[in-house]
Design an enzyme around this catalytic site. Structure first.
Site, mmCIF file in Angstrom:
data_model
loop_
_atom_site.group_PDB
_atom_site.id
_atom_site.type_symbol
_atom_site.label_atom_id
_atom_site.label_comp_id
_atom_site.label_asym_id
_atom_site.label_seq_id
_atom_site.Cartn_x
_atom_site.Cartn_y
_atom_site.Cartn_z
ATOM 1 N N GLU A 267 2.300 -4.187 9.365
ATOM 2 C CA GLU A 267 2.049 -3.842 7.972
ATOM 3 C C GLU A 267 3.399 -3.540 7.342
ATOM 4 O O GLU A 267 4.083 -2.594 7.720
ATOM 5 C CB GLU A 267 1.104 -2.635 7.863
ATOM 6 C CG GLU A 267 0.698 -2.280 6.443
ATOM 7 C CD GLU A 267 0.004 -3.435 5.690
ATOM 8 O OE1 GLU A 267 -0.467 -4.392 6.330
ATOM 9 O OE2 GLU A 267 -0.047 -3.363 4.458
ATOM 10 N N GLU A 297 6.626 -6.787 -1.624
ATOM 11 C CA GLU A 297 7.133 -6.878 -0.254
ATOM 12 C C GLU A 297 7.336 -8.332 0.181
ATOM 13 O O GLU A 297 8.348 -8.654 0.816
ATOM 14 C CB GLU A 297 6.184 -6.123 0.696
ATOM 15 C CG GLU A 297 6.270 -4.617 0.467
ATOM 16 C CD GLU A 297 5.041 -3.800 0.875
ATOM 17 O OE1 GLU A 297 5.039 -2.590 0.571
ATOM 18 O OE2 GLU A 297 4.098 -4.348 1.455
ATOM 19 N N ASP A 437 -2.895 -0.088 3.056
ATOM 20 C CA ASP A 437 -3.170 0.056 4.499
ATOM 21 C C ASP A 437 -4.654 -0.189 4.774
ATOM 22 O O ASP A 437 -5.030 -0.782 5.791
ATOM 23 C CB ASP A 437 -2.813 1.478 4.984
ATOM 24 C CG ASP A 437 -1.411 1.883 4.581
ATOM 25 O OD1 ASP A 437 -0.618 0.983 4.275
ATOM 26 O OD2 ASP A 437 -1.129 3.084 4.564
HETATM 27 N N1 LIG Z 1 -7.493 0.404 -8.957
HETATM 28 C C1 LIG Z 1 -7.633 -0.366 -7.890
HETATM 29 N N2 LIG Z 1 -8.838 -0.870 -7.560
HETATM 30 C C2 LIG Z 1 -8.976 -1.662 -6.446
HETATM 31 N N3 LIG Z 1 -7.939 -2.019 -5.658
HETATM 32 C C3 LIG Z 1 -6.725 -1.555 -5.987
HETATM 33 C C4 LIG Z 1 -6.514 -0.704 -7.085
HETATM 34 N N4 LIG Z 1 -5.201 -0.381 -7.176
HETATM 35 C C5 LIG Z 1 -4.605 -0.996 -6.143
HETATM 36 N N5 LIG Z 1 -5.511 -1.713 -5.438
HETATM 37 C C6 LIG Z 1 -5.237 -2.505 -4.250
HETATM 38 O O1 LIG Z 1 -4.361 -1.779 -3.401
HETATM 39 C C7 LIG Z 1 -3.184 -2.503 -3.175
HETATM 40 C C8 LIG Z 1 -2.016 -1.538 -3.047
HETATM 41 O O2 LIG Z 1 -1.285 -1.901 -1.947
HETATM 42 P P1 LIG Z 1 0.110 -1.182 -1.549
HETATM 43 O O3 LIG Z 1 0.427 -1.735 -0.188
HETATM 44 O O4 LIG Z 1 -0.222 0.265 -1.522
HETATM 45 O O5 LIG Z 1 1.108 -1.565 -2.568
HETATM 46 C C9 LIG Z 1 -3.065 -3.435 -4.371
HETATM 47 O O6 LIG Z 1 -2.280 -4.533 -4.070
HETATM 48 C C10 LIG Z 1 -4.528 -3.798 -4.616
HETATM 49 O O7 LIG Z 1 -4.953 -4.809 -3.750
HETATM 50 O O1 LIG Z 2 7.441 5.342 5.206
HETATM 51 P P1 LIG Z 2 6.684 6.516 5.719
HETATM 52 O O2 LIG Z 2 7.411 7.799 5.514
HETATM 53 O O3 LIG Z 2 6.200 6.327 7.094
HETATM 54 O O4 LIG Z 2 5.384 6.690 4.776
HETATM 55 C C1 LIG Z 2 4.527 5.677 4.423
HETATM 56 C C2 LIG Z 2 3.745 6.046 3.213
HETATM 57 O O5 LIG Z 2 2.889 4.922 2.948
HETATM 58 C C3 LIG Z 2 1.527 5.302 3.036
HETATM 59 O O6 LIG Z 2 1.106 5.059 4.378
HETATM 60 C C4 LIG Z 2 0.704 4.561 2.006
HETATM 61 O O7 LIG Z 2 0.914 3.188 2.036
HETATM 62 P P2 LIG Z 2 0.139 2.192 1.048
HETATM 63 O O8 LIG Z 2 -0.080 2.919 -0.244
HETATM 64 O O9 LIG Z 2 1.034 1.018 0.952
HETATM 65 O O10 LIG Z 2 -1.152 1.864 1.727
HETATM 66 C C5 LIG Z 2 1.537 6.795 2.724
HETATM 67 O O11 LIG Z 2 0.395 7.453 3.191
HETATM 68 C C6 LIG Z 2 2.832 7.253 3.349
HETATM 69 O O12 LIG Z 2 3.329 8.381 2.666
HETATM 70 MG MG LIG Z 3 1.488 -0.976 1.561
#
Ligand SMILES: Nc1ncnc2c1ncn2[C@@H]1O[C@H](COP(=O)(O)O)[C@@H](O)[C@H]1O
Ligand SMILES: O=P(O)(O)OC[C@H]1O[C@](O)(COP(=O)(O)O)[C@@H](O)[C@@H]1O
Ligand SMILES: [Mg+2]
Length: 457
Positions: A267, A297, A437
């Protein structure tokens, strides 16, 4: 539908490492951000945004990167210098909530709640407080070595005298407004900004006692969900380097696969240090079968691989066509990779080679399951029970869904299967941290169990 999904994944056995922490979450309101920016000279904030600090060395760096994240509506994570005064400054902020954080922590709790068969989680720091952040279920276990034997115990029974790593999470909602240098800034997206703590004595590694047993752990599971490499530093005060830890991390993957060919997933995370980002690509991406990442990313990885134009285009224009091109490049570059998963606000995407044993319908089912997990978590803030998923199911696919699916289908050609599922977008999410995640692990675990049912694993 939900019961069918849960029934499908119930036989899965998962290993996850390395990062867990406590997320101290602040839900930002207009007045919080206004008060924060008013503590500084607005012109200095703007200047610091242009300098784009990659480490938070003083509060101004934090404010600059937070404002930038709000302005662009993009999620971000920036490491915090390991410094007592700076930590004290962050401790003065009143946080609204504390939760399990870190990819390994979030995935453990999610999969234990979804009642998959077994989760073995390993994390180098396990304080009492951290261990209590794990849900108290019998399917969630921690590896210990006792009398020279590997034993698996409930995580809450395994805590050590370790420090607790606390990340500060700043959540903001679409429409959040504040004034900077007489201009009104409005957030165009709800997302989160992570101030990631990087304690000098936290090493992202498997300690020698457990490391010896990684081949045995590999035998006990079907797959491994690995993350946290973003926490590796270029250099440590004892002379150890990132290279040392990445070599060890690569060894861990090989050991996990030694006795049984388990599938491994990386991830990705937001990694501000470009050298570390490059090492995650060179040492880890080149050794796993599956990768999950968000749009920023994948753009960052493509940049490292020399595809600067495509990377910049993804960052600026967010076109699904470009993301698919990027995913195909990853599959062409890394023979070990069998599936690339990208999540964005509007869709979740799988790109794999044409000979992938799962049909496009089965691949779509993996993604559909993960969109329900995401909408549930976005709507409720957390998934505490399988029945919560019915709330996520009520959220419709977003309005761009049909168009996005049509575009993605055009890329289904001789060489590749491209499958897209539109997100079930929650307009006013309770929180957004951990959604990535959740999506990635949901899609990966589902993918693995479908392979297992076909006796491919
Ligand atoms: N408001 C949302 N509703 C549903 N899904 C969502 C929303 N905001 C973000 N997401 C999903 O979560 C990822 C975030 O991924 P990160 O790895 O934390 O950047 C985003 O890409 C949406 O798929
Ligand atoms: O880089 P670190 O310090 O391991 O932390 C990772 C951070 O990403 C998270 O795992 C969340 O990641 P996502 O929002 O991308 O799912 C947090 O809970 C955490 O604070
Ligand atoms: Mg992420």
């Amino acid at each position: 539908m939900i019961s069918r999904y849960i029934e499908t994944i119930k036989d899965c056995k998962l290993y996850t490492a390395y990062n867990t922490n406590v997320d101290a979450i602040k839900y930002l309101k207009d007045e919080d951000v206004q008060r924060l920016v008013d503590e500084f000279d607005h012109k200095e904030i703007i200047k610091r945004i242009e300098e784009y600090p990659r480490v938070i060395e003083e509060p101004l760096d934090f404010v600059a990167r937070l404002v930038y994240s709000i302005m662009t509506g993009k999620p971000a994570e920036v490491p915090l210098k390991d410094d007592t005064k700076l930590n004290e400054w962050f401790d003065k902020i009143k946080y609204d909530e504390e939760r399990m954080g870190g990819q390994a922590g979030i995935v453990s709790n999610l999969m234990a709640t979804l009642k998959i068969d077994k989760i073995i989680v390993y994390t180098p720091f396990l304080s009492k407080k951290q261990s209590e952040m794990f849900v108290d279920y019998d399917n969630l276990l921690y590896p210990l070595v006792e009398n020279n034997n590997l034993v698996l115990k409930k995580v809450r029974e395994c805590y050590r005298d370790d420090p607790t790593k606390i990340n500060r999470i700043f959540e903001f909602k679409k429409g959040l407004k504040f004034k900077l240098d007489n201009k009104i800034i409005v957030a165009n997206q709800s997302t989160r900004f992570i101030v990631a703590s990087r304690p000098e004595n936290l090493r992202i590694e498997t300690k020698e006692d457990v490391k010896r047993f990684l081949p045995n752990i590999g035998e006990l599971v079907d797959c491994a969900f690995l993350s946290g490499y973003q926490g590796i530093k270029e250099k440590y005060s004892d002379g150890k380097t990132a290279k040392y830890y990445f070599e060890k991390a690569q060894e861990d993957i090989k050991l996990l696969k030694k006795n049984k060919k388990i599938k491994t997933h990386l991830e990705f995370a937001s990694i501000s240090n470009i050298e570390i980002r490059k090492m995650v690509v060179d040492y880890i991406l080149s050794n796993v079968e599956s990768v999950g990442m968000d749009e920023t990313e994948i753009a960052n990885v493509l940049h490292i691989l020399g595809y600067e134009d495509l990377s910049n285009k993804i960052l600026k224009e967010s076109l699904v066509e470009d993301v698919i091109k990027g995913a195909k490049i990853l599959l062409e570059t890394f023979n070990n990779l069998e599936i690339v998963q990208v999540h964005t606000i509007y869709y979740i995407l799988f790109v794999c080679r044409k000979d992938n044993p799962l049909s496009t319908k089965e691949l779509e089912e993996c993604l559909e399951f993960s969109t329900i997990l995401a909408s549930t978590k976005a709507k409720l803030g957390n998934i505490r029970d399988i029945n919560d998923l019915y709330e996520g199911l009520k959220v419709p696919h977003n309005k761009y869904g049909d168009l996005l699916k049509k575009i993605a289908e055009k890329f289904n050609d001789n060489g590749y299967k491209v499958v897209l599922s539109p997100s079930r977008y929650v307009e006013k999410p309770k929180s957004t941290v951990g959604l990535g995640d959740t999506i990635s692990s949901g899609a990966f675990v589902y993918y693995i169990t479908l392979l297992k049912k076909k006796e491919i694993l």
